[in-house]
Motif scaffolding. Sequence first.
Motif, PDB file in Angstrom:
ATOM      1  N   ASN A  21       5.313  -5.054   2.130  1.00 48.18           N
ATOM      2  CA  ASN A  21       4.091  -5.841   2.242  1.00 48.18           C
ATOM      3  C   ASN A  21       3.352  -5.526   3.549  1.00 48.18           C
ATOM      4  O   ASN A  21       3.953  -5.506   4.624  1.00 48.18           O
ATOM      5  CB  ASN A  21       4.445  -7.328   2.173  1.00 48.18           C
ATOM      6  N   ARG A  22       2.043  -5.287   3.449  1.00 51.97           N
ATOM      7  CA  ARG A  22       1.265  -4.922   4.634  1.00 51.97           C
ATOM      8  C   ARG A  22       1.141  -6.085   5.623  1.00 51.97           C
ATOM      9  O   ARG A  22       1.065  -5.868   6.835  1.00 51.97           O
ATOM     10  CB  ARG A  22      -0.134  -4.455   4.220  1.00 51.97           C
ATOM     11  N   HIS A 180       1.135   0.478  13.207  1.00 54.42           N
ATOM     12  CA  HIS A 180      -0.115   0.234  13.947  1.00 54.42           C
ATOM     13  C   HIS A 180      -1.352   0.326  13.036  1.00 54.42           C
ATOM     14  O   HIS A 180      -2.405  -0.200  13.376  1.00 54.42           O
ATOM     15  CB  HIS A 180      -0.248   1.213  15.123  1.00 54.42           C
ATOM     16  N   LYS A 181      -1.197   0.972  11.878  1.00 54.26           N
ATOM     17  CA  LYS A 181      -2.331   1.070  10.949  1.00 54.26           C
ATOM     18  C   LYS A 181      -2.345  -0.054   9.914  1.00 54.26           C
ATOM     19  O   LYS A 181      -3.225  -0.085   9.055  1.00 54.26           O
ATOM     20  CB  LYS A 181      -2.297   2.417  10.225  1.00 54.26           C
ATOM     21  N   TYR A 185      -5.061  -0.995   6.597  1.00 58.98           N
ATOM     22  CA  TYR A 185      -4.728  -1.053   5.169  1.00 58.98           C
ATOM     23  C   TYR A 185      -5.028  -2.427   4.582  1.00 58.98           C
ATOM     24  O   TYR A 185      -5.481  -2.537   3.432  1.00 58.98           O
ATOM     25  CB  TYR A 185      -3.258  -0.706   4.958  1.00 58.98           C
ATOM     26  N   ILE A 186      -4.786  -3.476   5.355  1.00 52.36           N
ATOM     27  CA  ILE A 186      -5.084  -4.829   4.880  1.00 52.36           C
ATOM     28  C   ILE A 186      -6.588  -4.981   4.647  1.00 52.36           C
ATOM     29  O   ILE A 186      -7.017  -5.543   3.631  1.00 52.36           O
ATOM     30  CB  ILE A 186      -4.569  -5.878   5.890  1.00 52.36           C
ATOM     31  N   MET A 187      -7.399  -4.477   5.571  1.00 52.61           N
ATOM     32  CA  MET A 187      -8.853  -4.571   5.412  1.00 52.61           C
ATOM     33  C   MET A 187      -9.336  -3.752   4.218  1.00 52.61           C
ATOM     34  O   MET A 187     -10.356  -4.073   3.611  1.00 52.61           O
ATOM     35  CB  MET A 187      -9.550  -4.121   6.700  1.00 52.61           C
ATOM     36  N   ASP A 193       2.786  -1.121   0.589  1.00 52.35           N
ATOM     37  CA  ASP A 193       3.059   0.255   0.971  1.00 52.35           C
ATOM     38  C   ASP A 193       3.978   0.862  -0.087  1.00 52.35           C
ATOM     39  O   ASP A 193       5.082   0.376  -0.330  1.00 52.35           O
ATOM     40  CB  ASP A 193       3.754   0.250   2.340  1.00 52.35           C
ATOM     41  N   HIS A 194       3.513   1.937  -0.730  1.00 47.50           N
ATOM     42  CA  HIS A 194       4.308   2.591  -1.770  1.00 47.50           C
ATOM     43  C   HIS A 194       5.203   3.690  -1.214  1.00 47.50           C
ATOM     44  O   HIS A 194       5.854   4.415  -1.972  1.00 47.50           O
ATOM     45  CB  HIS A 194       3.386   3.158  -2.847  1.00 47.50           C
TER      46      HIS A 194
END
Length: 211
Positions: A21-22, A180-181, A185-187, A193-194
């Motif tokens: 989960n992000r 840190h990214k 990814y959420i935005m 995350d696969h």
Amino acid sequence: MTFFEELQKQRWDDHRYYHHNRINQFLHLLSAMSFLASYILVFYYPAAAALVGWLLAMVLRQTGHFFFEPKSYDEVNKATHQYKESVKVGYNLSRKVVLLSIWALVPVVLFFKPDFFGAFTPASTFTGFINNMAIIWLYVGLGAIAFRTIHLFKLMGVQSGLVWMSKIITDPFHDIKIYHKSPYYIMKGEMYDHMNDWYEEASFENQPVKS
């Protein structure tokens, strides 16, 4: 495996099994930065380091695991939640419940036993109570690492125990590097995350280090 190969393996298993989960990843990023602050504070104000580590860093980290990480069948790794829990090298969710229960009981015990069974001079102020509580929390955290490390010596061997201890201590640095990214990814609306990039980069077979 060499020490560093096993360290990479334990990190990979921890990431692929427990960090899909992000939001969980983002909370780990915040937790990692909080832990780094604790690492600095411990040399100057140990009680403050313990408060930041437990109340901020640990709460953020465990919130991600308990409330955001999926517990359903893992299609990416073809594994059930029960299987993941059984092969977790460090503290799985069940062990974390025990650890967090001990942590939560510390202020209760200290309230009724202000000297904490002779370990402290009873605090005469609220600030003193908080300071004593934080110092106990610091020892609970260090004790949890030491206990599991020694336990792993028996279960998996000395190298595996030392690898896990090294992983735990360096996790804040590694989490910042790999998560840190997560805000990006959420935005973008990518909430899970696969692990595609990780699978391509992994230099070992995708089998867990078993405990």
